[in-house]
Design a protein around this motif. Structure first.
Motif, PDB file in Angstrom:
ATOM      1  N   TYR A 129       0.822  -1.219   0.000  1.00  0.00           N
ATOM      2  CA  TYR A 129       0.000   0.000   0.000  1.00  0.00           C
ATOM      3  C   TYR A 129       0.854   1.267   0.000  1.00  0.00           C
ATOM      4  O   TYR A 129       0.598   2.180  -0.764  1.00  0.00           O
ATOM      5  CB  TYR A 129      -0.933  -0.017   1.206  1.00  0.00           C
ATOM      6  CG  TYR A 129      -1.876   1.139   1.259  1.00  0.00           C
ATOM      7  CD1 TYR A 129      -3.016   1.149   0.478  1.00  0.00           C
ATOM      8  CD2 TYR A 129      -1.628   2.232   2.083  1.00  0.00           C
ATOM      9  CE1 TYR A 129      -3.897   2.207   0.521  1.00  0.00           C
ATOM     10  CE2 TYR A 129      -2.494   3.288   2.134  1.00  0.00           C
ATOM     11  CZ  TYR A 129      -3.632   3.282   1.348  1.00  0.00           C
ATOM     12  OH  TYR A 129      -4.506   4.326   1.386  1.00  0.00           O
ATOM     13  N   ARG A 130       1.851   1.338   0.842  1.00  0.00           N
ATOM     14  CA  ARG A 130       2.663   2.557   0.977  1.00  0.00           C
ATOM     15  C   ARG A 130       3.786   2.660  -0.046  1.00  0.00           C
ATOM     16  O   ARG A 130       4.219   3.753  -0.365  1.00  0.00           O
ATOM     17  CB  ARG A 130       3.294   2.626   2.368  1.00  0.00           C
ATOM     18  CG  ARG A 130       2.339   2.786   3.474  1.00  0.00           C
ATOM     19  CD  ARG A 130       2.058   4.217   3.729  1.00  0.00           C
ATOM     20  NE  ARG A 130       1.227   4.301   4.931  1.00  0.00           N
ATOM     21  CZ  ARG A 130       0.722   5.397   5.355  1.00  0.00           C
ATOM     22  NH1 ARG A 130       0.933   6.510   4.723  1.00  0.00           N
ATOM     23  NH2 ARG A 130      -0.024   5.396   6.422  1.00  0.00           N
ATOM     24  N   ALA A 132       3.963   1.184  -3.290  1.00  0.00           N
ATOM     25  CA  ALA A 132       3.631   1.127  -4.722  1.00  0.00           C
ATOM     26  C   ALA A 132       2.352   1.926  -4.980  1.00  0.00           C
ATOM     27  O   ALA A 132       1.273   1.541  -4.534  1.00  0.00           O
ATOM     28  CB  ALA A 132       3.452  -0.316  -5.166  1.00  0.00           C
ATOM     29  N   PRO A 133       2.462   3.043  -5.678  1.00  0.00           N
ATOM     30  CA  PRO A 133       1.284   3.897  -5.909  1.00  0.00           C
ATOM     31  C   PRO A 133       0.119   3.178  -6.603  1.00  0.00           C
ATOM     32  O   PRO A 133      -1.037   3.447  -6.302  1.00  0.00           O
ATOM     33  CB  PRO A 133       1.826   5.025  -6.786  1.00  0.00           C
ATOM     34  CG  PRO A 133       3.284   5.056  -6.525  1.00  0.00           C
ATOM     35  CD  PRO A 133       3.680   3.647  -6.212  1.00  0.00           C
ATOM     36  N   LYS A 134       0.423   2.252  -7.515  1.00  0.00           N
ATOM     37  CA  LYS A 134      -0.680   1.569  -8.209  1.00  0.00           C
ATOM     38  C   LYS A 134      -1.466   0.695  -7.243  1.00  0.00           C
ATOM     39  O   LYS A 134      -2.686   0.571  -7.355  1.00  0.00           O
ATOM     40  CB  LYS A 134      -0.190   0.771  -9.413  1.00  0.00           C
ATOM     41  CG  LYS A 134       0.509  -0.512  -9.103  1.00  0.00           C
ATOM     42  CD  LYS A 134       0.862  -1.263 -10.377  1.00  0.00           C
ATOM     43  CE  LYS A 134       1.391  -2.628 -10.021  1.00  0.00           C
ATOM     44  NZ  LYS A 134       1.643  -3.440 -11.177  1.00  0.00           N
ATOM     45  N   HIS A 135      -0.798   0.092  -6.270  1.00  0.00           N
ATOM     46  CA  HIS A 135      -1.504  -0.711  -5.273  1.00  0.00           C
ATOM     47  C   HIS A 135      -2.316   0.177  -4.335  1.00  0.00           C
ATOM     48  O   HIS A 135      -3.430  -0.179  -3.940  1.00  0.00           O
ATOM     49  CB  HIS A 135      -0.514  -1.568  -4.467  1.00  0.00           C
ATOM     50  CG  HIS A 135       0.103  -2.653  -5.276  1.00  0.00           C
ATOM     51  ND1 HIS A 135      -0.563  -3.806  -5.592  1.00  0.00           N
ATOM     52  CD2 HIS A 135       1.328  -2.756  -5.859  1.00  0.00           C
ATOM     53  CE1 HIS A 135       0.217  -4.583  -6.322  1.00  0.00           C
ATOM     54  NE2 HIS A 135       1.372  -3.961  -6.499  1.00  0.00           N
ATOM     55  N   LYS A 136      -1.777   1.347  -4.000  1.00  0.00           N
ATOM     56  CA  LYS A 136      -2.507   2.288  -3.146  1.00  0.00           C
ATOM     57  C   LYS A 136      -3.779   2.752  -3.856  1.00  0.00           C
ATOM     58  O   LYS A 136      -4.855   2.759  -3.274  1.00  0.00           O
ATOM     59  CB  LYS A 136      -1.627   3.483  -2.795  1.00  0.00           C
ATOM     60  CG  LYS A 136      -2.327   4.484  -1.877  1.00  0.00           C
ATOM     61  CD  LYS A 136      -1.428   5.670  -1.614  1.00  0.00           C
ATOM     62  CE  LYS A 136      -2.004   6.676  -0.660  1.00  0.00           C
ATOM     63  NZ  LYS A 136      -3.406   6.893  -0.644  1.00  0.00           N
ATOM     64  N   ARG A 137      -3.652   3.113  -5.135  1.00  0.00           N
ATOM     65  CA  ARG A 137      -4.825   3.553  -5.905  1.00  0.00           C
ATOM     66  C   ARG A 137      -5.858   2.435  -6.010  1.00  0.00           C
ATOM     67  O   ARG A 137      -7.065   2.675  -5.894  1.00  0.00           O
ATOM     68  CB  ARG A 137      -4.403   4.034  -7.289  1.00  0.00           C
ATOM     69  CG  ARG A 137      -3.808   5.409  -7.304  1.00  0.00           C
ATOM     70  CD  ARG A 137      -3.669   5.957  -8.719  1.00  0.00           C
ATOM     71  NE  ARG A 137      -2.902   5.085  -9.600  1.00  0.00           N
ATOM     72  CZ  ARG A 137      -1.578   5.105  -9.722  1.00  0.00           C
ATOM     73  NH1 ARG A 137      -0.869   5.965  -9.017  1.00  0.00           N
ATOM     74  NH2 ARG A 137      -0.960   4.287 -10.543  1.00  0.00           N
ATOM     75  N   PHE A 138      -5.372   1.214  -6.248  1.00  0.00           N
ATOM     76  CA  PHE A 138      -6.279   0.068  -6.361  1.00  0.00           C
ATOM     77  C   PHE A 138      -7.059  -0.140  -5.057  1.00  0.00           C
ATOM     78  O   PHE A 138      -8.284  -0.238  -5.063  1.00  0.00           O
ATOM     79  CB  PHE A 138      -5.497  -1.198  -6.721  1.00  0.00           C
ATOM     80  CG  PHE A 138      -6.286  -2.463  -6.588  1.00  0.00           C
ATOM     81  CD1 PHE A 138      -7.328  -2.738  -7.470  1.00  0.00           C
ATOM     82  CD2 PHE A 138      -6.025  -3.378  -5.583  1.00  0.00           C
ATOM     83  CE1 PHE A 138      -8.075  -3.901  -7.353  1.00  0.00           C
ATOM     84  CE2 PHE A 138      -6.761  -4.535  -5.455  1.00  0.00           C
ATOM     85  CZ  PHE A 138      -7.794  -4.797  -6.343  1.00  0.00           C
TER      86      PHE A 138
END
Length: 192
Positions: A129-130, A132-138
């Protein structure tokens, strides 16, 4: 003289033949439509096999039900040994039951596999989450849209290593004011 026209078959058999005919037509139309409209999606999710099973079931049921309706139309009794194309009626019905049972098993298998893949993807995204931005957005989009927090509940975030250890757990026992301010900034679960 009052002539009563009696059908040789029980009304349940007559209605069953009509319902089987309708189900076979709908199964063929449904599966062909799905193949034509979202065939790639069926292939990618692995549900193309389930859809092919529905099509096969409809193809087997169509001549079977039409034969039954043909016999009923001539006011004859439906016998289990009546030929449908190349085999007796009871064999066609048995194959239809077997194919539908296989389809049900395939559906449950695909649902279980899809659930495992989905849970694994969400757990991975929660861990990253913290960083990788794509995982945070997801995760943020998923939680915002579904109005939920975590995989099953907000407690899932406590078992994952998703937080920023440097920022979230810096505290100085000597400076209590700074420690209280840091505690207020620390997020136990993401905001959404």
């Amino acid at each position: 003289m009052n002539l009563v026209h009696r059908n040789a078959n029980h009304p349940f058999v007559v209605w069953s033949a009509c319902i089987l005919w309708l189900i076979s037509i709908l199964a063929i139309i449904w599966s062909v439509t799905l193949f034509l409209v979202i065939g790639d999606l069926l292939y990618m999710t692995g549900t193309d096999i389930v859809n092919a099973d529905v099509l096969l079931s409809g193809i087997i049921l169509l001549p079977t039900s039409m034969q039954m309706l043909h016999v009923i139309g001539y006011n004859k009794k439906i016998e289990t040994y009546t030929k449908v194309a190349c085999c007796p009626l009871w064999i066609c019905l048995m194959w239809s039951v077997i194919i539908n049972f296989c389809g049900i098993v395939l559906c449950f298998q695909k649902i279980a596999i899809g659930r495992c893949v989905c849970e694994s993807s969400i757990r991975t995204s929660m861990k990253l989450y913290r960083v990788a931005p794509k995982h945070k957005r997801f995760i943020d989009s998923l939680q915002w849209y579904m109005r939920c927090c975590g995989l099953k509940s907000y407690r899932d975030w406590f078992s994952e290593d998703w937080y920023d250890k440097v920022r979230d757990y810096e505290w100085d026992p000597e400076n209590k004011e700074l420690s209280r301010a840091r505690t207020k900034q620390m997020d136990s679960v993401p905001l959404r």
